[in-house]
Design a protein around this motif. Structure first.
Motif, short mmCIF file in Angstrom:
data_model
loop_
_atom_site.label_atom_id
_atom_site.label_comp_id
_atom_site.label_asym_id
_atom_site.label_seq_id
_atom_site.Cartn_x
_atom_site.Cartn_y
_atom_site.Cartn_z
N GLN A 142 -5.92 -3.08 -1.46
CA GLN A 142 -7.20 -3.20 -2.16
C GLN A 142 -8.40 -2.89 -1.27
O GLN A 142 -9.50 -2.64 -1.77
CB GLN A 142 -7.34 -4.62 -2.74
CG GLN A 142 -6.34 -4.96 -3.82
CD GLN A 142 -6.48 -4.11 -5.06
OE1 GLN A 142 -7.59 -3.87 -5.54
NE2 GLN A 142 -5.36 -3.62 -5.59
N THR B 78 -0.13 -2.91 -4.90
CA THR B 78 -1.30 -3.58 -5.47
C THR B 78 -1.84 -4.63 -4.52
O THR B 78 -3.05 -4.70 -4.26
CB THR B 78 -0.92 -4.25 -6.80
OG1 THR B 78 -0.21 -3.32 -7.62
CG2 THR B 78 -2.16 -4.73 -7.53
N GLY C 82 -5.94 -9.13 -2.92
CA GLY C 82 -4.76 -8.42 -3.35
C GLY C 82 -3.93 -9.24 -4.33
O GLY C 82 -3.40 -8.72 -5.31
N PRO D 201 -3.92 0.69 -6.27
CA PRO D 201 -5.26 0.17 -5.92
C PRO D 201 -6.34 1.19 -6.21
O PRO D 201 -6.05 2.38 -6.40
CB PRO D 201 -5.13 -0.10 -4.42
CG PRO D 201 -4.08 0.86 -3.96
CD PRO D 201 -3.11 0.98 -5.07
#
Length: 313
Positions: free
Chosen positions: A84, A80, A40, A52
């Motif tokens: 992930q 973000t 991440g 993501p």
């Protein structure tokens, strides 16, 4: 910093290679899903603030198998860094997946969940309304890490959100406040200084002190929201939401999962919860209990992620 994050990316990739792909119902998992918090951080370096993989397809329409869109809510950080792993897994399994960075402060979208809880809750509520309007769904399922698990209770009680959420899955959420491994107690003399009350009121995480009067307003009690099904996933090694039992709820509509009771070889702490393969498997099963799968037990290291494909292998 860039050198550190490049190292993070390479370490995360190595961890993925060691673990291999954790199977998901439907066998449509992307080729390389990272099971490491470091991935991440690397993603944030590569594309700061970007959703993501798999998230925010506003043309997605939920199918009969997964009628509720899934809204992923980060903790202190952003979408973000946090999602992930879960976002691409859920999208590949046929879910409509949505993420947002809410509650940003002076650092902008790089650091969310720092605004006062009521403001974060309003932003979350507006985002859920947008998801419902785009998908035509009646309700969403929420997966929230840390503050992202706790803030929705304000949304439930004060912003009419209880009727818009079917399931709520919390990962290391400080529902009942957090001692921050003792740091909260050490900071108490500072909080008692003149003029600090306003600063605390403007800081969402500060509102989650165990002795904060705001907790009475938050009312993090599953029994008060009987139409929502709650699953709480916690780690005994959590160093942020402490004691780890702060992430657990009572009630007939609540189920608590301690990762080390599932896999003794899981040493994930707070930040690793969103990418930990055991926690991820529990989230997938909680979202689709009719197709729950057995959990394999890798050795999972803090931050880095899995070191083996299964305990003893």
């Amino acid at each position: 910093m860039r050198t550190l994050l490049r190292f993070a990316a390479s370490t995360a990739t190595a961890a993925v290679c060691l673990l291999g792909a954790a199977p998901v119902a439907g066998a449509q998992e992307p080729a390389s899903v990272p099971y490491s918090y470091l991935a991440g951080l690397a993603a944030q370096l590569a594309a700061p603030g970007a959703p993501p993989p798999g998230a925010n397809d506003w043309t997605c329409h939920p199918g009969a198998a997964h009628p509720n869109p899934v809204v992923l809510l980060h903790g202190l950080g952003n979408e973000t860094v946090s999602w992930q792993t879960l976002s691409p897994l859920l999208a590949a399994a046929g879910y409509c997946v949505y993420t947002t960075t809410y509650g940003a402060g002076a650092f902008g979208p790089a650091l969310g969940a720092v605004a006062p809880v009521p403001e974060s809750a309003r932003q979350i509520g507006a985002f859920i309304d947008r998801v419902l309007a785009a998908t035509g769904a009646a309700k969403v399922d929420v997966v929230g890490h840390s503050m992202g698990g706790a803030v929705p209770f304000y949304y439930f009680h004060h912003l009419g959100g209880a009727g818009k959420v079917a399931r709520h899955i919390g990962l290391g959420a400080p529902y009942h406040g957090s001692t921050l491994s003792g740091a909260d107690t050490a900071a108490k003399p500072l909080r008692d200084l003149p003029g600090t009350a306003d600063a605390i009121a403007d800081c969402g995480p500060c509102q989650m002190s165990p002795d904060s009067p705001f907790l009475r307003e938050l009312k993090a009690d599953a029994r008060l929201v009987p139409d929502v099904q709650f699953v709480s996933i916690v780690s005994r090694y959590d160093e942020i939401a402490t004691p780890y039992t702060t992430g657990m709820l009572d009630g007939p509509n609540a189920r608590n999962i301690v990762l080390q009771d599932v896999c003794a070889t899981d040493y994930s702490e707070h930040y690793g919860l969103t990418s930990d393969p055991v926690a991820v498997r529990e989230v997938l099963d909680a979202l689709d209990p009719e197709h729950a799968r057995s959990v394999e037990c890798p050795v999972v290291a803090p931050i880095v992620g899995p070191l083996t494909s299964a305990a003893g292998s």
